[in-house]
Design a protein around this motif. Structure first.
Motif, PDB file in Angstrom:
ATOM      1  N   VAL A   2       0.832  -1.204   0.000  1.00 17.91           N
ATOM      2  CA  VAL A   2       0.000   0.000   0.000  1.00 17.91           C
ATOM      3  C   VAL A   2       0.868   1.257   0.000  1.00 17.91           C
ATOM      4  N   SER A   3       1.927   1.232   0.818  1.00 14.83           N
ATOM      5  CA  SER A   3       2.831   2.379   0.876  1.00 14.83           C
ATOM      6  C   SER A   3       3.498   2.619  -0.474  1.00 14.83           C
ATOM      7  N   GLY A   9       1.705   6.454  -6.851  1.00 14.23           N
ATOM      8  CA  GLY A   9       0.528   7.220  -7.248  1.00 14.23           C
ATOM      9  C   GLY A   9       0.711   8.709  -7.064  1.00 14.23           C
ATOM     10  N   PHE A  10       1.350   9.086  -5.956  1.00 16.92           N
ATOM     11  CA  PHE A  10       1.591  10.511  -5.710  1.00 16.92           C
ATOM     12  C   PHE A  10       2.443  11.107  -6.819  1.00 16.92           C
TER      13      PHE A  10
END
Length: 271
Positions: A2-3, A9-10
């Motif tokens: 997830v991280s 994604g950022f």
């Protein structure tokens, strides 16, 4: 996982924003630059320590810069070299060709101390900081200084070109990273200002540099040239990334050496 996905994604989202700004602002009208007779005087500060191996190449590079010789000066600050670096610089200077001063500190006091002492010997309206091994493109100084015709600009930085890209995977990886890095910095120049300055090719107004060298907390930690953009912002100026202002440098040939270099740089920037 997830991280990792959040991190990726950022950056994808941020790159999309950067692309939009580059497309919409790149062709916007720019402030007219200086005429040759109006170019400001520029001072280049170069800290050195046991650099006798690269000084001949550096001197040739300085001579080849296209910026008017009567409008630039070079201040070498020698931190107690034991290999004759200061003597070589003084012996290489040909009278009348270029204004060069050598400040002898006697002992090694560190990069920031060299910049602070070197600044005291400068007279230029624009202050540049670079290294002995850094080779500027012949027009790099011209491209940077033209931005200061805009009264809103307080600092300018440029772009790195890797000379040994064919010498292994590590230089190629560095080039890929720098291309992304420069893309983001160009977009940030349109958005407001890039926060990061390449210390090898950094220029600032004299007032910005003066405010930095007066900060006692910078004497023994951090890197003064990396603070140009922050001080410019504090003083009410913008910072500009100029992609045509380039310098040439070698990249570590191995991933391990490259990683160590990045760790050293990151530690200094964090300070």
């Amino acid at each position: 996982m997830v991280s990792l996905l959040s991190f990726i994604g950022f950056y994808l989202f941020y790159c999309a924003i950067c692309l939009r700004y580059i497309k919409t602002r790149k062709n916007s009208k720019k402030t007219a630059g200086f005429r040759r007779e109006d170019l400001p005087n520029a001072s280049i500060i170069i800290p050195v320590y046991n650099e006798v191996r690269v000084i001949p190449r550096k001197m040739a590079n300085l001579q080849n810069l296209r910026y008017p010789k009567d409008k630039r000066e070079v201040v070498f600050v020698d931190g107690g070299s034991t290999d004759g670096t200061a003597d070589l610089i003084e012996n290489t200077v040909k009278s009348g060709e270029l204004s060069i001063k050598v400040v002898r500190q006697g002992v090694r006091k560190g990069f920031n101390s060299a910049i602070i002492e070197g600044f005291g010997e400068t007279t230029g309206e624009i202050i540049l900081v670079t290294g002995a091994e850094t080779e500027y493109d012949s027009r790099a100084l011209n491209f940077m200084v033209q931005h200061f015709a805009d009264p809103q600009v307080g600092a300018v930085t440029g772009r790195q070109i890797i000379k040994n890209i064919q010498e292994g995977f590590s230089p190629k990886l560095e080039v890929a990273y720098r291309n992304l890095y420069d893309f983001i910095r160009e977009a940030e120049s349109y958005i407001d200002s890039p926060f990061d300055i390449k210390g090898e090719i950094a220029a600032a107004r004299r007032s910005v540099c003066k405010h930095l060298v007066e900060k006692p907390q910078l004497l023994h930690k951090g890197c003064i040239d990396a603070c140009f953009s922050f001080q410019a912002s504090i003083d009410g100026y913008k910072t500009v990334f100029e992609p045509n202002a380039v310098y040439y440098e070698l990249s570590p040939r191995s991933i391990r050496d490259s990683f160590r270099q990045q760790i050293r740089r990151a530690a200094t920037l964090i300070e």
